[in-house]
Design a protein around this motif. Structure first.
Motif, short mmCIF file in Angstrom:
data_model
loop_
_atom_site.label_atom_id
_atom_site.label_comp_id
_atom_site.label_asym_id
_atom_site.label_seq_id
_atom_site.Cartn_x
_atom_site.Cartn_y
_atom_site.Cartn_z
N ILE A 158 0.84 -1.20 0.00
CA ILE A 158 0.00 0.00 0.00
C ILE A 158 0.88 1.25 0.00
N CYS A 200 -7.77 7.05 -0.86
CA CYS A 200 -8.52 5.80 -0.70
C CYS A 200 -7.65 4.65 -0.17
N LEU A 201 -6.36 4.74 -0.40
CA LEU A 201 -5.47 3.68 0.07
C LEU A 201 -5.10 3.93 1.52
N ARG A 202 -5.55 3.06 2.39
CA ARG A 202 -5.25 3.20 3.82
C ARG A 202 -4.52 1.96 4.31
N ARG A 203 -3.57 2.20 5.19
CA ARG A 203 -2.81 1.10 5.78
C ARG A 203 -3.64 0.40 6.85
N ARG A 238 0.74 4.08 -2.83
CA ARG A 238 0.50 5.50 -2.49
C ARG A 238 1.60 6.38 -3.08
#
Length: 168
Positions: free
Chosen positions: A19, A43-46, A23
């Motif tokens: 991720i 929208c990309l979350r860890r 990012r």
């Protein structure tokens, strides 16, 4: 469902690394004008709480079984790791001068992005390190094989055998 907690933690940590790479790629594309907005980045979350350290400790009996399964020169390296919590590579690079002769610690030089530090030892650990150092010159490596050669990556296979022999 069939994964252990440790296997699941490792997979989540790998996913977080991927991720982070995505990012970075989206951010670069957005800065270059290849994306119309920053929505793909947002929208990309860890995944939370996966970077916590492993919590696995050996009992005294397990430590003794491991030490008993080691060859003589590997036993010294493993015992030093048990006293300090240092990585094998950190121990292999340790010199006699890194032992704080007047105090109760060993100096660990920087490896793998970890800052240089002192590791404080219990009295029996300090005695162990003083015996290893003996009256050797300060610039000499603290840990070496019985043949006198410095440990290289071969410690891994020797340790794996000892681990299997000890049943750990």
């Amino acid at each position: 469902r069939e994964l252990s907690q440790e296997a699941l933690r490792k997979r989540k940590k790998t996913l977080n690394a991927l991720i982070s790479i995505l990012r970075g790629a989206f951010l670069l594309a957005w800065e270059r004008g290849d994306l119309e907005g920053d929505k793909p980045i947002r929208c990309l979350r860890r995944l939370p709480n996966v970077d916590r350290p492993r919590v696995v400790f050996l009992s005294r009996q397990q430590c003794q079984r491991l030490l008993d399964a080691c060859s003589d020169d590997l036993r010294i390296l493993v015992q030093a790791a048990l006293y300090t919590g240092c990585r094998a590579n950190e121990l292999c690079k340790m010199r006699v001068e890194d032992l704080d002769q007047g105090g109760c610690a060993v100096f660990v030089s920087s490896l793998k992005g970890v800052r240089q530090r002192f590791v404080f030892l219990p009295p029996e650990g300090l005695e162990f390190f003083r015996c290893i150092a003996g009256n050797r010159p300060p610039s000499e490596n603290l840990f070496s094989r019985a043949s006198g050669r410095i440990w290289g990556a071969e410690y891994k296979s020797h340790f794996q055998k000892a681990r299997e022999l000890s049943g750990l």
